[in-house]
Design a protein around this motif. Sequence first.
Motif, short mmCIF file in Angstrom:
data_model
loop_
_atom_site.label_atom_id
_atom_site.label_comp_id
_atom_site.label_asym_id
_atom_site.label_seq_id
_atom_site.Cartn_x
_atom_site.Cartn_y
_atom_site.Cartn_z
N UNK A 188 90.74 -69.32 70.77
CA UNK A 188 89.63 -68.99 69.86
C UNK A 188 89.24 -70.20 69.02
N UNK A 189 90.24 -70.92 68.51
CA UNK A 189 89.97 -72.10 67.70
C UNK A 189 89.33 -73.22 68.54
N UNK A 190 89.78 -73.36 69.78
CA UNK A 190 89.19 -74.37 70.67
C UNK A 190 87.73 -74.06 70.95
N UNK A 191 87.42 -72.78 71.18
CA UNK A 191 86.04 -72.39 71.43
C UNK A 191 85.16 -72.66 70.22
N UNK A 192 85.68 -72.37 69.04
CA UNK A 192 84.91 -72.61 67.81
C UNK A 192 84.67 -74.11 67.62
N UNK A 193 85.68 -74.92 67.87
CA UNK A 193 85.54 -76.36 67.71
C UNK A 193 84.55 -76.94 68.71
N UNK A 194 84.58 -76.44 69.93
CA UNK A 194 83.63 -76.91 70.94
C UNK A 194 82.21 -76.46 70.61
N UNK A 195 82.08 -75.27 70.08
CA UNK A 195 80.76 -74.74 69.75
C UNK A 195 80.11 -75.53 68.63
N UNK A 196 80.92 -76.00 67.68
CA UNK A 196 80.37 -76.78 66.57
C UNK A 196 80.43 -78.28 66.83
N UNK A 197 80.66 -78.67 68.08
CA UNK A 197 80.66 -80.07 68.52
C UNK A 197 81.71 -80.93 67.83
N UNK A 198 82.82 -80.33 67.44
CA UNK A 198 83.92 -81.12 66.90
C UNK A 198 84.68 -81.79 68.03
N UNK A 199 84.78 -81.10 69.15
CA UNK A 199 85.35 -81.68 70.36
C UNK A 199 84.40 -81.39 71.51
N UNK A 200 84.54 -82.14 72.58
CA UNK A 200 83.68 -81.95 73.74
C UNK A 200 84.07 -80.65 74.44
N UNK A 201 83.10 -80.00 75.00
CA UNK A 201 83.37 -78.72 75.66
C UNK A 201 84.32 -78.87 76.84
N UNK A 202 84.24 -80.00 77.54
CA UNK A 202 85.15 -80.23 78.66
C UNK A 202 86.60 -80.36 78.19
N UNK A 203 86.78 -80.98 77.02
CA UNK A 203 88.13 -81.10 76.47
C UNK A 203 88.66 -79.73 76.10
N UNK A 204 87.83 -78.91 75.51
CA UNK A 204 88.25 -77.56 75.14
C UNK A 204 88.65 -76.78 76.39
N UNK A 205 87.85 -76.88 77.43
CA UNK A 205 88.16 -76.19 78.68
C UNK A 205 89.46 -76.70 79.29
N UNK A 206 89.67 -78.00 79.21
CA UNK A 206 90.88 -78.59 79.78
C UNK A 206 92.13 -78.10 79.04
N UNK A 207 92.07 -78.11 77.71
CA UNK A 207 93.23 -77.68 76.92
C UNK A 207 93.48 -76.18 77.12
N UNK A 208 92.41 -75.40 77.19
CA UNK A 208 92.57 -73.96 77.42
C UNK A 208 93.22 -73.72 78.77
N UNK A 209 92.81 -74.47 79.77
CA UNK A 209 93.39 -74.33 81.11
C UNK A 209 94.87 -74.69 81.09
N UNK A 210 95.23 -75.74 80.38
CA UNK A 210 96.63 -76.14 80.29
C UNK A 210 97.47 -75.07 79.61
N UNK A 211 96.90 -74.48 78.55
CA UNK A 211 97.64 -73.43 77.84
C UNK A 211 97.83 -72.20 78.73
N UNK A 212 96.76 -71.83 79.43
CA UNK A 212 96.83 -70.63 80.27
C UNK A 212 97.80 -70.81 81.43
N UNK A 213 97.78 -71.97 82.06
CA UNK A 213 98.68 -72.19 83.19
C UNK A 213 100.14 -72.30 82.73
N UNK A 214 100.35 -72.84 81.53
CA UNK A 214 101.73 -72.94 81.03
C UNK A 214 102.23 -71.58 80.56
N UNK A 215 101.33 -70.68 80.22
CA UNK A 215 101.71 -69.37 79.69
C UNK A 215 102.08 -68.38 80.80
N UNK A 216 101.89 -68.72 82.05
CA UNK A 216 102.18 -67.79 83.15
C UNK A 216 103.65 -67.56 83.31
#
Length: 83
Positions: free
Chosen positions: A55-83
Amino acid sequence: MPNIKSAVKRVKTTQTAEERNISKKNTMRTAVKRAKSAIETNADNKNELVSFAIKQLDKAAQSNLIHSNKADRVKSQLMSANK
């Protein structure tokens, strides 16, 4: 320090926005770190921490604090590690 009234106001608003952005970015980074450490230690609340971090990554990407690709990459890493 600027002499013109509008420039003085601009300095104030820029400083306020910068502080707000830094605070949001720090919150996002902390959430991601907590989620990663919870995944490593297999904590009970790791799913909650991962969803909060996403949720925090999405908010940061939406307000252009980080690039959307970076947010997607970190989210993907979290999801794959959480399996």
